[in-house]
Design a protein around this motif. Sequence first.
Motif, mmCIF file in Angstrom:
data_model
loop_
_atom_site.group_PDB
_atom_site.id
_atom_site.type_symbol
_atom_site.label_atom_id
_atom_site.label_comp_id
_atom_site.label_asym_id
_atom_site.label_seq_id
_atom_site.Cartn_x
_atom_site.Cartn_y
_atom_site.Cartn_z
ATOM 1 N N LEU A 16 -1.322 -2.137 -9.215
ATOM 2 C CA LEU A 16 -2.302 -3.187 -8.941
ATOM 3 C C LEU A 16 -2.166 -3.685 -7.499
ATOM 4 O O LEU A 16 -3.160 -3.928 -6.812
ATOM 5 C CB LEU A 16 -2.110 -4.349 -9.916
ATOM 6 C CG LEU A 16 -2.416 -4.053 -11.389
ATOM 7 C CD1 LEU A 16 -2.194 -5.283 -12.240
ATOM 8 C CD2 LEU A 16 -3.841 -3.534 -11.548
ATOM 9 N N SER A 17 -0.935 -3.825 -7.039
ATOM 10 C CA SER A 17 -0.693 -4.227 -5.658
ATOM 11 C C SER A 17 -1.236 -3.179 -4.687
ATOM 12 O O SER A 17 -1.886 -3.505 -3.691
ATOM 13 C CB SER A 17 0.806 -4.430 -5.432
ATOM 14 O OG SER A 17 1.091 -4.608 -4.064
ATOM 15 N N ALA A 18 -0.964 -1.897 -4.987
ATOM 16 C CA ALA A 18 -1.463 -0.822 -4.134
ATOM 17 C C ALA A 18 -2.983 -0.805 -4.123
ATOM 18 O O ALA A 18 -3.610 -0.567 -3.086
ATOM 19 C CB ALA A 18 -0.911 0.517 -4.616
ATOM 20 N N GLY A 19 -3.605 -1.066 -5.273
ATOM 21 C CA GLY A 19 -5.059 -1.098 -5.344
ATOM 22 C C GLY A 19 -5.662 -2.165 -4.456
ATOM 23 O O GLY A 19 -6.675 -1.940 -3.775
ATOM 24 N N MET A 20 -5.061 -3.347 -4.423
ATOM 25 C CA MET A 20 -5.542 -4.414 -3.547
ATOM 26 C C MET A 20 -5.464 -3.992 -2.082
ATOM 27 O O MET A 20 -6.394 -4.226 -1.298
ATOM 28 C CB MET A 20 -4.732 -5.695 -3.764
ATOM 29 C CG MET A 20 -5.067 -6.456 -5.021
ATOM 30 S SD MET A 20 -4.452 -8.155 -4.982
ATOM 31 C CE MET A 20 -2.699 -7.901 -4.761
ATOM 32 N N GLY A 30 0.794 -1.224 0.000
ATOM 33 C CA GLY A 30 0.000 0.000 0.000
ATOM 34 C C GLY A 30 0.822 1.266 0.000
ATOM 35 O O GLY A 30 0.312 2.346 -0.267
ATOM 36 N N THR A 31 2.118 1.149 0.299
ATOM 37 C CA THR A 31 2.976 2.330 0.427
ATOM 38 C C THR A 31 3.850 2.549 -0.800
ATOM 39 O O THR A 31 3.910 3.658 -1.347
ATOM 40 C CB THR A 31 3.875 2.194 1.680
ATOM 41 O OG1 THR A 31 3.068 1.956 2.823
ATOM 42 C CG2 THR A 31 4.694 3.460 1.878
ATOM 43 N N VAL A 32 4.554 1.517 -1.213
ATOM 44 C CA VAL A 32 5.490 1.635 -2.333
ATOM 45 C C VAL A 32 4.690 1.627 -3.632
ATOM 46 O O VAL A 32 4.260 0.584 -4.110
ATOM 47 C CB VAL A 32 6.517 0.489 -2.323
ATOM 48 C CG1 VAL A 32 7.477 0.644 -3.488
ATOM 49 C CG2 VAL A 32 7.267 0.456 -1.004
ATOM 50 N N GLY A 33 4.469 2.804 -4.177
ATOM 51 C CA GLY A 33 3.677 2.926 -5.399
ATOM 52 C C GLY A 33 4.178 4.053 -6.272
ATOM 53 O O GLY A 33 5.387 4.311 -6.358
#
Length: 547
Positions: A346-350, A59-62
């Motif tokens: 996509l990872s941050a979106g999840m 959620g942080t590294v984006g």
Amino acid sequence: MDVQPTPRGADIEPKVEDHMTEKSVAHSGSDVEKQAAPHTQELHRKLKSRHLQLIAIGGTVGTGIFIASGTSIATAGPAGALIAYAFVGTLVYSVMISLSEMATYIPIAGAFTRYASRFADPSLGFSMGWIYWFSWAITYALELTAAGLIVQWWNSELSIGIFITIFWIPLTAINFLPVDFFGEAEFWFASIKVVALIGFTIFAICINAGAGDKGYIGFEYWKHPGAFAPYLIESTGGKAKFVGFWAVLIQAGFAYQGTELVGIGAGESANPRKTMPTAIRNTFWSIFSLFVSTIFFIGILVPYDNESLLTGDTNAGSSPLVIAAQLAGVKVLPHIINAVLLTVVLSAGMSNVYSGSRILVGLSEEGCAPHFFQRTSRRGVPYVAVAVTAMFGLLAYMNLSDNGGKVFNWLLNIIGVAGFIAWACILICHLCFRRALRAQNISPDTLPFTAWGQPFLAWYGLFFCSIITLTQGFTAFMPWSTEDFFIAYISLILFVILYVGHKIITKSKFIKPHEADLVSGRFHEEISETWEDSPRSRWKKAISSVF
């Protein structure tokens, strides 16, 4: 408040219960009822330490570090941006260790959004929880938009709406799976980000040492055009450079926002007393190391006056990692970076949907949101909260029209400052938590995790988070712009409206230290030491006896 000493060996648990309010007792009773209710089963504790860490990293590294870091270097220069990211990192550290003390002692769903209602003020918990949930729900729409723009880099003729739909369906569906499945998926997605940033560090070392077209670079760009960039003020003096540094703080805060998400998973951690301190500590140092090293190496590979840093695109074309590769003469890297960026968003979106849904559950359990948000499936998934949070991702479709895009940009301005507001509230919660411990004769040394430097680090973080929140919109005054003022302070205005509105309607009162609920939701473990008997107290007595 003076605390009366408790006889040696006395059990302090009854004292805690004596100080509980009627509301706290009722809340404890409701927990039992909810366990028996078929539609409000508790969240399942299936997340391991590595899951918690990678959910927070996911959620942080984006885009904040992969793309927006270029704007930071253009604004403050390589040294100014590096100092800004390191400084904000110290604020995040104060937040994380404060959160760790509370999350290990009372590991509950919604975590810090509920601590405010327990230890400080119900109105603070209400306003903090809702603005924090809204910021993550809107961020989900941002990540879906960014994913569409990233794919458009390969084929600009395709509509962004196609990819918003394509990505919204699977990202939302994953959040309806049991939390251990979600944690495993996020673990592998976020691992790609970590590997990418570590790979860039190795690449940067090689290029700086002379492997690229430029030959050996060293700190050449720190000399020409310079280590600090002037900003807004028509001068190359210290004042203009300080303004550049201060302007980057909010950008750095946006990049770090989400580090605290490791605390959201406290209610679903398999063994919170063991996993939470490790997860929180490792999460912070992982993110801090990745951010600071990335900013440092970008700063020595790309001069701050490079025009590509300010294009404003959301794809590989404006990524400082790609610009560094292009300057070094590496041609294939942009395609690789763009593919990595796709997994990044996509990872941050999840993580956005996961964190937002758990915040809704916490708000519901505190009576700040409808009760139906607590409904969970047999496998512990809060499906109503997940569905409502995921629906906000569809706001990304507003980008398909000009007028809708303007409204969407206004909504996005809530995100950056909401992070600093949340951090300040977490620190307030921790200070009130420590005050309640002392009032109820519980030693901090008996906590599952005791942070060093407290409460001084909490005061340090609270002071600077408040200052940055109040001053981050200073560019609206140079010269004055009414629109820029409201864009910069809309989240703070919304927070105040929520707080005052809740206070007027509910007439809630500030929580008194001796009435704070330190029992409900605890992972019970017998505590045999009191404040009088604690190692810290005995150590102080030993010192005082010498002097």
